[in-house]
Write an enzyme that holds these catalytic residues in place. Structure first.
Site, PDB file in Angstrom:
ATOM      1  N   GLY A 112      44.561  43.840  33.000  1.00  0.00           N
ATOM      2  CA  GLY A 112      45.876  43.549  32.446  1.00  0.00           C
ATOM      3  C   GLY A 112      46.715  42.465  33.190  1.00  0.00           C
ATOM      4  O   GLY A 112      46.319  41.395  33.474  1.00  0.00           O
ATOM      5  N   ASP A 113      47.859  42.823  33.573  1.00  0.00           N
ATOM      6  CA  ASP A 113      48.739  41.781  34.344  1.00  0.00           C
ATOM      7  C   ASP A 113      48.773  42.106  36.035  1.00  0.00           C
ATOM      8  O   ASP A 113      49.748  41.792  36.541  1.00  0.00           O
ATOM      9  CB  ASP A 113      50.105  41.719  33.826  1.00  0.00           C
ATOM     10  CG  ASP A 113      50.680  43.180  33.750  1.00  0.00           C
ATOM     11  OD1 ASP A 113      49.994  44.298  33.944  1.00  0.00           O
ATOM     12  OD2 ASP A 113      51.894  43.101  33.749  1.00  0.00           O
TER      13      ASP A 113
END
Length: 295
Positions: A205-206
């Protein structure tokens, strides 16, 4: 034996004496290694091995294994006449007469293409496809190794967990390709601020992680965290627009905060939660009392 060697074959077939001197050499060996029979017969098969393998005595170990076990695998790099290397996939067998070994036969093929494909597949299993950074699996392996190194040298190992603030909003407003471009730029900026001894990975993800070894206090870690906040706060051009982003960072250290990988990660995650709860775009260093407040 000579009829076998003279027959067409895609495999290299050679026969040596007990000392590794080449006695017979087939057309497949000529094609793969580049030596004619006239050039190679009478010389030592050691010349076909890489220098490191020769120095380690691999040719003699191979013959000893073949004599003892009845065969020996030959899965390693070899050297052609022109100096180029290829990956061999083959076996060596003892040649026996009246129950006694009188030499060895080796049969192998050039499996370089297959070897390179397998190596690339293995490498990609530990690489994040988007950013080219190590992925979570590689990060976990590296973290275990670096904790061991920090323990042996009595040094600090600092873990930064880095999370892009409001990343979902970028995806929603500009689209997933823009979000991907943003993550690539974030990875590039972070990598440019780190030392060669530091380890940067994308966990998914981030979320990113940085391992910073070799320290004796958290001062260097705090300097890095401040630089990351400053650098990543600069506008990013994505999808023809300027995106303004920031990151939150949670910091924990071995051995002051945790002695095991799981605890080190958990404590950094607690510090990251505190950084986000405090308004984002900042870092927090793990403290034991933070754990009590977060549960």
């Amino acid at each position: 034996m000579q009829a076998l060697l003279d027959s067409p074959s895609r495999h290299a077939i050679m026969v040596t004496n007990l000392d590794g001197g080449i006695l017979l050499w087939n057309h497949g060996a000529e094609r793969i290694f580049g030596y004619s029979s006239e050039e190679i017969v009478g010389t030592s098969a050691e010349r076909l091995f890489e220098p490191d393998d020769r120095n380690e005595g691999i040719p003699h170990k191979e013959m000893a294994t073949a004599s003892k076990d009845g065969c020996a695998g030959d899965f390693r790099w070899h050297v052609r006449k022109d100096g180029t290397a290829f990956w061999a996939d083959g076996m060596m067998y003892p040649v026996r007469l009246d129950g006694a070994d009188i030499g060895y036969m080796k049969i192998l093929r050039d499996a370089t293409a297959q070897k390179l494909r397998e190596d690339e597949h293995a490498r990609m299993a530990f690489v994040d496809a988007l950013t080219g950074l190590p992925n979570r699996a590689e990060f976990d392996r590296r973290l275990v190794d670096m904790i061991g190194s920090a323990q042996r040298h009595g040094e600090l190992l600092v873990l930064h967990l880095v999370d892009v603030d409001h990343f979902k909003e970028v995806n929603d407003s500009l689209g997933h390709p823009a979000g991907d471009a943003l993550l690539v730029e974030v990875a590039h900026r972070m990598h440019g601020l780190l030392r060669t001894t530091d380890h940067l990975a994308r966990l998914g993800g981030d979320e990113f992680a940085i391992l910073q070894p070799g320290g004796h206090s958290l001062d260097d870690a705090i300097v890095v965290a401040r630089k990351l906040l400053e650098r990543l706060a600069l506008p990013v051009d994505v999808a023809g627009s300027q995106a303004h982003v920031s990151v939150s960072i949670g910091i924990s250290a071995y051995p002051t905060d945790a002695m095991q990988m799981e605890h080190l990660m958990r404590n950094a995650d607690i510090a990251l939660y505190q950084a986000k709860a405090a308004g984002r775009n900042q870092y927090k260093v793990y403290e034991a009392r933070q754990k009590r407040r977060s549960v």
